[in-house]
Design a protein around this motif. Sequence first.
Motif, PDB file in Angstrom:
ATOM      1  N   GLU A   1      -1.421  -2.033   4.838  1.00  0.00           N
ATOM      2  CA  GLU A   1      -1.502  -3.448   5.202  1.00  0.00           C
ATOM      3  C   GLU A   1      -2.896  -3.900   5.621  1.00  0.00           C
ATOM      4  O   GLU A   1      -3.196  -5.089   5.570  1.00  0.00           O
ATOM      5  CB  GLU A   1      -0.517  -3.741   6.336  1.00  0.00           C
ATOM      6  CG  GLU A   1       0.933  -3.571   5.927  1.00  0.00           C
ATOM      7  CD  GLU A   1       1.885  -3.701   7.103  1.00  0.00           C
ATOM      8  OE1 GLU A   1       1.450  -4.149   8.190  1.00  0.00           O
ATOM      9  OE2 GLU A   1       3.059  -3.348   6.935  1.00  0.00           O
ATOM     10  N   ASP A   2      -3.760  -2.976   6.051  1.00  0.00           N
ATOM     11  CA  ASP A   2      -5.035  -3.372   6.647  1.00  0.00           C
ATOM     12  C   ASP A   2      -6.143  -2.386   6.271  1.00  0.00           C
ATOM     13  O   ASP A   2      -6.089  -1.218   6.657  1.00  0.00           O
ATOM     14  CB  ASP A   2      -4.868  -3.441   8.168  1.00  0.00           C
ATOM     15  CG  ASP A   2      -6.075  -4.007   8.884  1.00  0.00           C
ATOM     16  OD1 ASP A   2      -7.109  -4.269   8.255  1.00  0.00           O
ATOM     17  OD2 ASP A   2      -5.974  -4.191  10.114  1.00  0.00           O
ATOM     18  N   THR A   3      -7.139  -2.861   5.545  1.00  0.00           N
ATOM     19  CA  THR A   3      -8.257  -2.020   5.140  1.00  0.00           C
ATOM     20  C   THR A   3      -9.020  -1.479   6.346  1.00  0.00           C
ATOM     21  O   THR A   3      -9.508  -0.344   6.322  1.00  0.00           O
ATOM     22  CB  THR A   3      -9.226  -2.805   4.231  1.00  0.00           C
ATOM     23  OG1 THR A   3      -8.477  -3.367   3.153  1.00  0.00           O
ATOM     24  CG2 THR A   3     -10.308  -1.921   3.667  1.00  0.00           C
ATOM     25  N   ALA A   4      -9.112  -2.259   7.407  1.00  0.00           N
ATOM     26  CA  ALA A   4      -9.798  -1.795   8.617  1.00  0.00           C
ATOM     27  C   ALA A   4      -9.070  -0.586   9.202  1.00  0.00           C
ATOM     28  O   ALA A   4      -9.706   0.368   9.661  1.00  0.00           O
ATOM     29  CB  ALA A   4      -9.896  -2.915   9.651  1.00  0.00           C
ATOM     30  N   GLU A   5      -7.756  -0.602   9.178  1.00  0.00           N
ATOM     31  CA  GLU A   5      -6.978   0.554   9.649  1.00  0.00           C
ATOM     32  C   GLU A   5      -7.214   1.757   8.737  1.00  0.00           C
ATOM     33  O   GLU A   5      -7.315   2.890   9.205  1.00  0.00           O
ATOM     34  CB  GLU A   5      -5.487   0.219   9.689  1.00  0.00           C
ATOM     35  CG  GLU A   5      -5.088  -0.642  10.848  1.00  0.00           C
ATOM     36  CD  GLU A   5      -5.177   0.075  12.179  1.00  0.00           C
ATOM     37  OE1 GLU A   5      -4.955   1.307  12.247  1.00  0.00           O
ATOM     38  OE2 GLU A   5      -5.486  -0.592  13.171  1.00  0.00           O
ATOM     39  N   ALA A   6      -7.290   1.504   7.442  1.00  0.00           N
ATOM     40  CA  ALA A   6      -7.553   2.597   6.499  1.00  0.00           C
ATOM     41  C   ALA A   6      -8.892   3.246   6.810  1.00  0.00           C
ATOM     42  O   ALA A   6      -9.018   4.478   6.806  1.00  0.00           O
ATOM     43  CB  ALA A   6      -7.514   2.066   5.062  1.00  0.00           C
ATOM     44  N   LEU A   7      -9.909   2.441   7.094  1.00  0.00           N
ATOM     45  CA  LEU A   7     -11.219   2.991   7.446  1.00  0.00           C
ATOM     46  C   LEU A   7     -11.155   3.810   8.732  1.00  0.00           C
ATOM     47  O   LEU A   7     -11.818   4.841   8.853  1.00  0.00           O
ATOM     48  CB  LEU A   7     -12.245   1.870   7.595  1.00  0.00           C
ATOM     49  CG  LEU A   7     -12.811   1.357   6.282  1.00  0.00           C
ATOM     50  CD1 LEU A   7     -13.575   0.065   6.503  1.00  0.00           C
ATOM     51  CD2 LEU A   7     -13.692   2.404   5.638  1.00  0.00           C
ATOM     52  N   ALA A   8     -10.357   3.365   9.680  1.00  0.00           N
ATOM     53  CA  ALA A   8     -10.221   4.099  10.942  1.00  0.00           C
ATOM     54  C   ALA A   8      -9.633   5.491  10.701  1.00  0.00           C
ATOM     55  O   ALA A   8      -9.949   6.433  11.425  1.00  0.00           O
ATOM     56  CB  ALA A   8      -9.364   3.315  11.929  1.00  0.00           C
ATOM     57  N   TYR A   9      -8.793   5.637   9.685  1.00  0.00           N
ATOM     58  CA  TYR A   9      -8.248   6.958   9.355  1.00  0.00           C
ATOM     59  C   TYR A   9      -9.262   7.820   8.621  1.00  0.00           C
ATOM     60  O   TYR A   9      -9.170   9.042   8.638  1.00  0.00           O
ATOM     61  CB  TYR A   9      -6.972   6.825   8.511  1.00  0.00           C
ATOM     62  CG  TYR A   9      -5.749   6.685   9.364  1.00  0.00           C
ATOM     63  CD1 TYR A   9      -5.044   7.801   9.797  1.00  0.00           C
ATOM     64  CD2 TYR A   9      -5.314   5.439   9.771  1.00  0.00           C
ATOM     65  CE1 TYR A   9      -3.941   7.675  10.609  1.00  0.00           C
ATOM     66  CE2 TYR A   9      -4.207   5.297  10.585  1.00  0.00           C
ATOM     67  CZ  TYR A   9      -3.530   6.422  11.001  1.00  0.00           C
ATOM     68  OH  TYR A   9      -2.433   6.301  11.816  1.00  0.00           O
ATOM     69  N   LEU A  10     -10.234   7.194   7.970  1.00  0.00           N
ATOM     70  CA  LEU A  10     -11.200   7.942   7.173  1.00  0.00           C
ATOM     71  C   LEU A  10     -12.467   8.317   7.929  1.00  0.00           C
ATOM     72  O   LEU A  10     -13.124   9.304   7.596  1.00  0.00           O
ATOM     73  CB  LEU A  10     -11.587   7.126   5.930  1.00  0.00           C
ATOM     74  CG  LEU A  10     -10.458   6.920   4.930  1.00  0.00           C
ATOM     75  CD1 LEU A  10     -10.867   5.916   3.876  1.00  0.00           C
ATOM     76  CD2 LEU A  10     -10.054   8.247   4.306  1.00  0.00           C
ATOM     77  N   VAL A  11     -12.844   7.549   8.935  1.00  0.00           N
ATOM     78  CA  VAL A  11     -14.065   7.810   9.691  1.00  0.00           C
ATOM     79  C   VAL A  11     -13.685   8.595  10.943  1.00  0.00           C
ATOM     80  O   VAL A  11     -12.934   8.115  11.781  1.00  0.00           O
ATOM     81  CB  VAL A  11     -14.781   6.486  10.058  1.00  0.00           C
ATOM     82  CG1 VAL A  11     -15.991   6.767  10.933  1.00  0.00           C
ATOM     83  CG2 VAL A  11     -15.172   5.729   8.797  1.00  0.00           C
ATOM     84  N   ASP A  12     -14.228   9.788  11.050  1.00  0.00           N
ATOM     85  CA  ASP A  12     -13.882  10.676  12.151  1.00  0.00           C
ATOM     86  C   ASP A  12     -15.147  11.030  12.934  1.00  0.00           C
ATOM     87  O   ASP A  12     -16.078  11.612  12.358  1.00  0.00           O
ATOM     88  CB  ASP A  12     -13.248  11.946  11.584  1.00  0.00           C
ATOM     89  CG  ASP A  12     -12.774  12.909  12.639  1.00  0.00           C
ATOM     90  OD1 ASP A  12     -13.092  12.728  13.835  1.00  0.00           O
ATOM     91  OD2 ASP A  12     -12.077  13.867  12.284  1.00  0.00           O
ATOM     92  N   PRO A  13     -15.213  10.673  14.223  1.00  0.00           N
ATOM     93  CA  PRO A  13     -16.411  10.997  15.018  1.00  0.00           C
ATOM     94  C   PRO A  13     -16.743  12.486  15.024  1.00  0.00           C
ATOM     95  O   PRO A  13     -17.912  12.852  15.078  1.00  0.00           O
ATOM     96  CB  PRO A  13     -16.047  10.511  16.423  1.00  0.00           C
ATOM     97  CG  PRO A  13     -15.027   9.463  16.200  1.00  0.00           C
ATOM     98  CD  PRO A  13     -14.247   9.905  14.988  1.00  0.00           C
TER      99      PRO A  13
END
Length: 114
Positions: A54-66
């Motif tokens: 539903e949300d590309t921003a959420e998808a990015l949060a799953y892909l970017v890992d500190p």
Amino acid sequence: MSTEETSRFVRLRVELVLEVDDADAVTKAALRRIADDSEMPVGERTHAESAVTEDTAEALAYLVDPFDLVSEVPGVDLAQASWSSEHIDYDPDSPDWDLDEDDVDGDDDEETVD
């Protein structure tokens, strides 16, 4: 302050603005990462799949890992991390997007009366 008195902990703040050219590719990559996470409980997996779809921003949060950002840095261990993502209106020419604005300490602007 001597080295012995200095805290071993350092807060590293990073702000990124990403332009998403292919939201579908981002979503698919996030769904693959979720599918590959064998330790994720089924209920959490269902919620995560729905969120990234539903949300590309959420998808990015799953892909970017500190952890990925610092895992190869010698002599450091990640003690704690948090991150978030959101859709924004971005104008690179706007003075509102000055990258150094968070570096200014508001206390420096105050006058001291002795």
